[in-house]
Design an enzyme around this catalytic site. Structure first.
Site, PDB file in Angstrom:
ATOM      1  N   ASP A  82       0.852  -1.200   0.000  1.00  0.00           N
ATOM      2  CA  ASP A  82       0.000   0.000   0.000  1.00  0.00           C
ATOM      3  C   ASP A  82       0.891   1.255   0.000  1.00  0.00           C
ATOM      4  O   ASP A  82       1.808   1.367   0.826  1.00  0.00           O
ATOM      5  CB  ASP A  82      -0.867  -0.039   1.273  1.00  0.00           C
ATOM      6  CG  ASP A  82      -1.977   0.983   1.266  1.00  0.00           C
ATOM      7  OD1 ASP A  82      -2.427   1.382   0.179  1.00  0.00           O
ATOM      8  OD2 ASP A  82      -2.422   1.367   2.375  1.00  0.00           O
ATOM      9  N   ASP A 256      -8.910   0.861   6.272  1.00  0.00           N
ATOM     10  CA  ASP A 256      -8.011   0.712   7.410  1.00  0.00           C
ATOM     11  C   ASP A 256      -8.627   1.341   8.669  1.00  0.00           C
ATOM     12  O   ASP A 256      -8.777   0.699   9.701  1.00  0.00           O
ATOM     13  CB  ASP A 256      -6.652   1.370   7.095  1.00  0.00           C
ATOM     14  CG  ASP A 256      -5.622   1.099   8.181  1.00  0.00           C
ATOM     15  OD1 ASP A 256      -5.892   0.284   9.082  1.00  0.00           O
ATOM     16  OD2 ASP A 256      -4.529   1.693   8.139  1.00  0.00           O
TER      17      ASP A 256
HETATM   18  P1  13P Z   1      -9.104   4.807   5.407  1.00  0.00           P
HETATM   19  O1  13P Z   1      -8.239   5.662   6.258  1.00  0.00           O
HETATM   20  O2  13P Z   1     -10.343   5.534   4.980  1.00  0.00           O
HETATM   21  O3  13P Z   1      -9.442   3.495   6.034  1.00  0.00           O
HETATM   22  O4  13P Z   1      -8.298   4.485   4.055  1.00  0.00           O
HETATM   23  C1  13P Z   1      -7.307   3.492   4.025  1.00  0.00           C
HETATM   24  C2  13P Z   1      -6.495   3.535   2.776  1.00  0.00           C
HETATM   25  O5  13P Z   1      -6.801   4.181   1.801  1.00  0.00           O
HETATM   26  C3  13P Z   1      -5.263   2.723   2.768  1.00  0.00           C
HETATM   27  O6  13P Z   1      -4.529   2.897   1.601  1.00  0.00           O
HETATM   28  O1  G3H Z   2      -3.333   4.824   3.704  1.00  0.00           O
HETATM   29  C1  G3H Z   2      -2.779   4.560   4.755  1.00  0.00           C
HETATM   30  C2  G3H Z   2      -3.178   3.396   5.566  1.00  0.00           C
HETATM   31  O2  G3H Z   2      -4.253   3.713   6.410  1.00  0.00           O
HETATM   32  C3  G3H Z   2      -1.990   2.864   6.311  1.00  0.00           C
HETATM   33  O3  G3H Z   2      -1.652   3.706   7.358  1.00  0.00           O
HETATM   34  O4  G3H Z   2       0.743   4.271   6.970  1.00  0.00           O
HETATM   35  O5  G3H Z   2      -0.278   4.396   9.267  1.00  0.00           O
HETATM   36  O6  G3H Z   2       0.145   2.181   8.198  1.00  0.00           O
HETATM   37  P1  G3H Z   2      -0.161   3.650   7.992  1.00  0.00           P
HETATM   38 ZN    ZN Z   3      -4.593   4.865   0.792  1.00  0.00          ZN
END
Ligand code: 13P
Ligand code: G3H
Ligand code: ZN
Length: 309
Positions: A82, A256
């Protein structure tokens, strides 16, 4: 039962008008909660790992935990990076056996984003790995984005077509009004569906991705706050908007924040009600169950991907 790419999943999702959940994973309990829900619902699944998750849990642990989850459940799972911020992290994940990576060049000018994305696509495709890129910038991530600058950060449909053609990328994250975290809208939630429809029509059969797609369900915010939290005025994407997006070419929906809220609310409640318990399995187990329930809800009622495996 294996690590798979999202190619077939996206094709079926596109044709079926549903979306696949891409859930962020950081530890064993989160992974177990998610895969148990996907197994019970017989749903396709993407598990995604951020740079922060890699730092927290260490890459080797996360990879092995996902492999263990596959072995235990018999599921096919996409293991996705991600928000990869540069070529190096994408390369590392591809070399480590990820089946999908995101190169997030959205902070760069158009030509630089194309150049970086193309470099990752070339490396990934030679190794059978698929690539997600991002065009446009999600509100809320960048500082001081003014409403009058809306069109400058939302994804431009003409640019999206050129971007996909020139990079050969497999899916594209677009900006239509969502944002990361618990505070997505100051006023009423609003997504630019006109723009989404335009992009979908100009890129037929091409899978789009929605980041920042947590709903921030009030019940869970309230549950966190009841037991000592202070999360005022949080607001996310209404579920009916997500269902609508899934019918308009959005095949992957990233979640997330809703998992974080569900897990935290359950653990806070348990510890508040059982102040003498100090066995981590007891409270982490509650967190795991909360994740499973949240993912079940998403699969059944929002993504529409129950029994689509
Ligand atoms: P949220 O913060 O809305 O759950 O989005 C998560 C996300 O886009 C991770 O890449
Ligand atoms: O887009 C981000 C996700 O919510 C992951 O968050 O970078 O804190 O792991 P993080
Ligand atoms: Zn994201």
């Amino acid at each position: 039962m294996a690590l798979v790419t999202s190619k077939e999943m996206f094709k079926k999702a596109y044709e079926g008008g549903y979306a696949i959940g891409a859930f962020n994973v950081n530890n064993m309990e989160i992974i177990q909660g998610i895969v148990e829900a996907a197994k019970a619902e017989n749903a396709p699944l993407i598990l995604q790992v951020s740079a922060g998750a890699r730092k927290y849990a260490k890459p080797a642990y996360l990879k092995k935990l996902v492999e263990a989850a596959i072995e235990d459940t018999g599921l096919d799972v996409v293991l996705h990076l991600d928000h990869g911020e540069d070529f190096e992290i994408c390369k590392q994940c591809i070399d480590d056996g990820f089946t999908s990576v995101m190169i997030d060049g959205s902070k760069f000018p158009f030509e630089e984003n194309i150049e970086l994305t193309k470099k990752v696509v070339d490396y990934a495709h030679e190794r059978g790995v698929v690539v997600e890129a991002e065009l446009g910038r999600l509100a809320g991530v960048e500082d001081n984005v003014k409403v009058s600058e809306k069109d400058a950060i939302y994804t431009d449909p003409d640019q999206a077509v050129e971007f996909v053609e020139r990079t050969g990328v497999d899916s594209l994250a677009i900006a239509i009004g969502t944002s990361h975290g618990a505070y997505k809208f100051k006023g009423e939630p609003k997504l630019d569906f006109e723009r989404l429809e335009k992009i979908t029509n100009m890129l037929p059969d091409f899978p789009l991705v929605l980041h920042g797609a947590s709903t921030v369900i009030p019940e869970f915010v309230e549950a966190c706050n009841k037991y000592g939290g202070n999360i005022p005025g949080a607001k996310g994407v209404p579920e009916d908007m997500l269902r609508r997006a899934a019918k308009l070419g959005v095949c992957k929906i990233n979640i997330d924040t809703d998992l974080r809220l569900a897990m935290t609310a359950a653990i806070r409640k348990f510890l508040a009600e059982n102040p003498d318990v100090f066995d981590p399995r007891k409270y982490l187990g509650k967190g795991r169950t909360a994740i499973e329930e949240m993912v079940t809800h998403k699969i059944k009622n929002v993504l529409g991907c129950s029994n689509k495996r």
